[in-house]
Design a protein around this motif. Structure first.
Motif, PDB file in Angstrom:
ATOM      1  N   LEU A  26       0.834  -1.202   0.000  1.00 33.76           N
ATOM      2  CA  LEU A  26       0.000   0.000   0.000  1.00 33.76           C
ATOM      3  C   LEU A  26       0.871   1.255   0.000  1.00 33.76           C
ATOM      4  O   LEU A  26       0.603   2.219  -0.738  1.00 33.76           O
ATOM      5  CB  LEU A  26      -0.922  -0.009   1.223  1.00 33.76           C
ATOM      6  N   ALA A  27       1.914   1.264   0.823  1.00 35.16           N
ATOM      7  CA  ALA A  27       2.816   2.409   0.882  1.00 35.16           C
ATOM      8  C   ALA A  27       3.539   2.599  -0.446  1.00 35.16           C
ATOM      9  O   ALA A  27       3.747   3.737  -0.901  1.00 35.16           O
ATOM     10  CB  ALA A  27       3.826   2.215   2.013  1.00 35.16           C
ATOM     11  N   TRP A  28       3.925   1.502  -1.072  1.00 41.38           N
ATOM     12  CA  TRP A  28       4.586   1.566  -2.379  1.00 41.38           C
ATOM     13  C   TRP A  28       3.655   2.171  -3.421  1.00 41.38           C
ATOM     14  O   TRP A  28       4.068   3.026  -4.220  1.00 41.38           O
ATOM     15  CB  TRP A  28       5.027   0.167  -2.794  1.00 41.38           C
ATOM     16  N   TRP A  29       2.407   1.748  -3.413  1.00 40.77           N
ATOM     17  CA  TRP A  29       1.429   2.299  -4.365  1.00 40.77           C
ATOM     18  C   TRP A  29       1.222   3.792  -4.124  1.00 40.77           C
ATOM     19  O   TRP A  29       1.187   4.586  -5.063  1.00 40.77           O
ATOM     20  CB  TRP A  29       0.107   1.555  -4.226  1.00 40.77           C
ATOM     21  N   LEU A  30       1.097   4.191  -2.862  1.00 38.03           N
ATOM     22  CA  LEU A  30       0.901   5.597  -2.540  1.00 38.03           C
ATOM     23  C   LEU A  30       2.102   6.445  -2.937  1.00 38.03           C
ATOM     24  O   LEU A  30       1.959   7.605  -3.329  1.00 38.03           O
ATOM     25  CB  LEU A  30       0.628   5.764  -1.038  1.00 38.03           C
ATOM     26  N   ALA A  31       3.291   5.866  -2.842  1.00 39.67           N
ATOM     27  CA  ALA A  31       4.507   6.604  -3.171  1.00 39.67           C
ATOM     28  C   ALA A  31       4.702   6.749  -4.672  1.00 39.67           C
ATOM     29  O   ALA A  31       5.318   7.718  -5.135  1.00 39.67           O
ATOM     30  CB  ALA A  31       5.720   5.902  -2.558  1.00 39.67           C
ATOM     31  N   ARG A  32       4.161   5.818  -5.464  1.00 36.21           N
ATOM     32  CA  ARG A  32       4.456   5.790  -6.901  1.00 36.21           C
ATOM     33  C   ARG A  32       3.283   6.177  -7.798  1.00 36.21           C
ATOM     34  O   ARG A  32       3.497   6.625  -8.919  1.00 36.21           O
ATOM     35  CB  ARG A  32       4.902   4.373  -7.295  1.00 36.21           C
ATOM     36  N   THR A  33       2.079   6.027  -7.306  1.00 35.01           N
ATOM     37  CA  THR A  33       0.918   6.213  -8.182  1.00 35.01           C
ATOM     38  C   THR A  33       0.628   7.681  -8.473  1.00 35.01           C
ATOM     39  O   THR A  33       0.969   8.570  -7.680  1.00 35.01           O
ATOM     40  CB  THR A  33      -0.342   5.573  -7.558  1.00 35.01           C
ATOM     41  N   ARG A  34      -0.008   7.903  -9.602  1.00 37.03           N
ATOM     42  CA  ARG A  34      -0.527   9.223  -9.949  1.00 37.03           C
ATOM     43  C   ARG A  34      -2.044   9.169 -10.088  1.00 37.03           C
ATOM     44  O   ARG A  34      -2.656  10.082 -10.633  1.00 37.03           O
ATOM     45  CB  ARG A  34       0.099   9.708 -11.254  1.00 37.03           C
ATOM     46  N   SER A  35      -2.615   8.104  -9.580  1.00 34.72           N
ATOM     47  CA  SER A  35      -4.060   7.909  -9.666  1.00 34.72           C
ATOM     48  C   SER A  35      -4.808   8.980  -8.874  1.00 34.72           C
ATOM     49  O   SER A  35      -4.327   9.475  -7.854  1.00 34.72           O
ATOM     50  CB  SER A  35      -4.435   6.525  -9.135  1.00 34.72           C
ATOM     51  N   ARG A  36      -5.994   9.291  -9.335  1.00 34.53           N
ATOM     52  CA  ARG A  36      -6.830  10.256  -8.621  1.00 34.53           C
ATOM     53  C   ARG A  36      -7.299   9.705  -7.279  1.00 34.53           C
ATOM     54  O   ARG A  36      -7.785  10.463  -6.429  1.00 34.53           O
ATOM     55  CB  ARG A  36      -8.034  10.630  -9.471  1.00 34.53           C
ATOM     56  N   TRP A  37      -7.163   8.388  -7.093  1.00 34.48           N
ATOM     57  CA  TRP A  37      -7.559   7.758  -5.832  1.00 34.48           C
ATOM     58  C   TRP A  37      -6.505   7.913  -4.746  1.00 34.48           C
ATOM     59  O   TRP A  37      -6.739   7.552  -3.597  1.00 34.48           O
ATOM     60  CB  TRP A  37      -7.852   6.274  -6.054  1.00 34.48           C
ATOM     61  N   ARG A  38      -5.359   8.445  -5.115  1.00 28.51           N
ATOM     62  CA  ARG A  38      -4.268   8.570  -4.144  1.00 28.51           C
ATOM     63  C   ARG A  38      -4.664   9.442  -2.948  1.00 28.51           C
ATOM     64  O   ARG A  38      -4.393   9.085  -1.795  1.00 28.51           O
ATOM     65  CB  ARG A  38      -3.035   9.158  -4.820  1.00 28.51           C
ATOM     66  N   VAL A  39      -5.315  10.574  -3.218  1.00 29.10           N
ATOM     67  CA  VAL A  39      -5.690  11.497  -2.143  1.00 29.10           C
ATOM     68  C   VAL A  39      -6.718  10.876  -1.191  1.00 29.10           C
ATOM     69  O   VAL A  39      -6.513  10.886   0.028  1.00 29.10           O
ATOM     70  CB  VAL A  39      -6.201  12.831  -2.717  1.00 29.10           C
ATOM     71  N   PRO A  40      -7.842  10.324  -1.698  1.00 32.19           N
ATOM     72  CA  PRO A  40      -8.790   9.716  -0.751  1.00 32.19           C
ATOM     73  C   PRO A  40      -8.223   8.513  -0.007  1.00 32.19           C
ATOM     74  O   PRO A  40      -8.528   8.312   1.168  1.00 32.19           O
ATOM     75  CB  PRO A  40      -9.976   9.311  -1.636  1.00 32.19           C
ATOM     76  N   VAL A  41      -7.365   7.713  -0.660  1.00 30.72           N
ATOM     77  CA  VAL A  41      -6.756   6.577   0.034  1.00 30.72           C
ATOM     78  C   VAL A  41      -5.820   7.074   1.130  1.00 30.72           C
ATOM     79  O   VAL A  41      -5.791   6.533   2.243  1.00 30.72           O
ATOM     80  CB  VAL A  41      -6.007   5.662  -0.963  1.00 30.72           C
ATOM     81  N   ASN A  42      -5.040   8.123   0.834  1.00 25.50           N
ATOM     82  CA  ASN A  42      -4.188   8.728   1.855  1.00 25.50           C
ATOM     83  C   ASN A  42      -5.016   9.215   3.037  1.00 25.50           C
ATOM     84  O   ASN A  42      -4.618   9.064   4.202  1.00 25.50           O
ATOM     85  CB  ASN A  42      -3.397   9.896   1.265  1.00 25.50           C
ATOM     86  N   ALA A  43      -6.163   9.800   2.743  1.00 30.62           N
ATOM     87  CA  ALA A  43      -7.033  10.304   3.806  1.00 30.62           C
ATOM     88  C   ALA A  43      -7.554   9.175   4.684  1.00 30.62           C
ATOM     89  O   ALA A  43      -7.608   9.295   5.915  1.00 30.62           O
ATOM     90  CB  ALA A  43      -8.192  11.089   3.200  1.00 30.62           C
ATOM     91  N   VAL A  44      -7.945   8.073   4.051  1.00 34.65           N
ATOM     92  CA  VAL A  44      -8.447   6.924   4.809  1.00 34.65           C
ATOM     93  C   VAL A  44      -7.348   6.337   5.683  1.00 34.65           C
ATOM     94  O   VAL A  44      -7.573   5.996   6.857  1.00 34.65           O
ATOM     95  CB  VAL A  44      -9.010   5.855   3.855  1.00 34.65           C
ATOM     96  N   VAL A  45      -6.139   6.228   5.142  1.00 33.34           N
ATOM     97  CA  VAL A  45      -5.017   5.687   5.909  1.00 33.34           C
ATOM     98  C   VAL A  45      -4.700   6.570   7.112  1.00 33.34           C
ATOM     99  O   VAL A  45      -4.382   6.083   8.203  1.00 33.34           O
ATOM    100  CB  VAL A  45      -3.772   5.552   5.006  1.00 33.34           C
ATOM    101  N   THR A  46      -4.809   7.889   6.929  1.00 31.33           N
ATOM    102  CA  THR A  46      -4.464   8.835   7.983  1.00 31.33           C
ATOM    103  C   THR A  46      -5.574   9.005   9.003  1.00 31.33           C
ATOM    104  O   THR A  46      -5.342   9.491  10.117  1.00 31.33           O
ATOM    105  CB  THR A  46      -4.126  10.208   7.359  1.00 31.33           C
ATOM    106  N   LEU A  47      -6.787   8.607   8.685  1.00 27.95           N
ATOM    107  CA  LEU A  47      -7.959   8.839   9.527  1.00 27.95           C
ATOM    108  C   LEU A  47      -7.770   8.426  10.989  1.00 27.95           C
ATOM    109  O   LEU A  47      -8.192   9.164  11.893  1.00 27.95           O
ATOM    110  CB  LEU A  47      -9.173   8.141   8.922  1.00 27.95           C
ATOM    111  N   PRO A  48      -7.167   7.274  11.293  1.00 32.09           N
ATOM    112  CA  PRO A  48      -7.003   6.904  12.705  1.00 32.09           C
ATOM    113  C   PRO A  48      -6.181   7.888  13.520  1.00 32.09           C
ATOM    114  O   PRO A  48      -6.252   7.880  14.756  1.00 32.09           O
ATOM    115  CB  PRO A  48      -6.298   5.538  12.621  1.00 32.09           C
TER     116      PRO A  48
END
Length: 222
Positions: A26-48
């Motif tokens: 997951l961290a690798w995908w977040l570090a490398r992707t340019r997908s528009r889903w990167r921001v909402p996925v980052n938000a979900v990961v950070t939510l806790p």
């Protein structure tokens, strides 16, 4: 007091192992992707990091309960409930400690840059090979920081694990819950002993992380 201590250590160890397996891709995908889903996925990961533990614990209690979307199939499959069980604590801890593992790994993978990966590709390495033989070794400090942070954070959990696991001796009664119960019964000596141990461990953890990442940014979740 040894029961809650060893149970907490066991829980933290299992949680970190699961998070390393799930969090690294997951961290690798977040570090490398340019997908528009990167921001909402980052938000979900950070939510806790910003969500009160009792809120997360409440919704997990519903989801993991015998009639919940996750708990009901689990009961049908195993005959046991996820709530008030060690397995339920693992699920809760994985979700609650997710940002403490994923964010240091993401930052470490970003610091690797494109150069080493492009060189590996020129030499014929496939993306998966490059991930394991190039990116992961170069992000070694990130893995160590993530493991230490995830372990320490899990060791000190209270609200979420209390909501999902309760306080069953030998099963779900971790250190933080034991401290709370000692205070409730005015057993301040036992509460002090456990609290001082956690305080010392947390301080040493921070010293280790600052030492490993001296002069580097991105060691801690933002």
């Amino acid at each position: 007091m040894s029961g809650p201590i060893w149970l907490s250590i066991h829980l933290a160890g299992v949680t970190v192992a699961v998070l390393m397996v799930l969090g690294a891709p997951l961290a690798w995908w977040l570090a490398r992707t340019r997908s528009r889903w990167r921001v909402p996925v980052n938000a979900v990961v950070t939510l806790p990091l910003v969500l009160p533990p009792t809120v997360l614990g409440f919704y997990l209690l519903i989801l993991l309960g015998p009639n919940g979307a996750i708990g009901a199939p689990w009961v049908a499959l195993t005959g046991e409930t996820l709530t008030f069980s060690f397995t339920g604590l693992v699920v809760t801890s994985v979700l609650y400690s997710l940002p403490f593992v994923v964010q240091p790994l993401r930052d470490a993978f970003q610091a690797v840059g494109d150069g080493p990966l492009e060189a590996a590709a020129v030499l014929g390495a496939r993306p998966l090979d490059a991930f394991f033989t190039v990116a992961c070794p170069l992000a070694g400090r990130g893995f160590l920081s993530a493991a230490v942070l995830g372990f320490a954070h899990t060791l000190g959990e209270f609200g979420a694990v209390l909501m999902v696991g309760g306080s069953i001796p030998g099963e779900t009664r971790v250190v933080a819950i034991a401290i709370y119960e000692h205070v409730e019964t005015l057993d301040y000596a036992s509460a002090h002993a456990l609290s001082a141990g956690l305080l010392g461990f947390s301080f040493v953890t921070l010293l280790v992380l600052y030492g490993l990442n001296h002069g580097r940014r991105g060691a801690f979740p933002a």
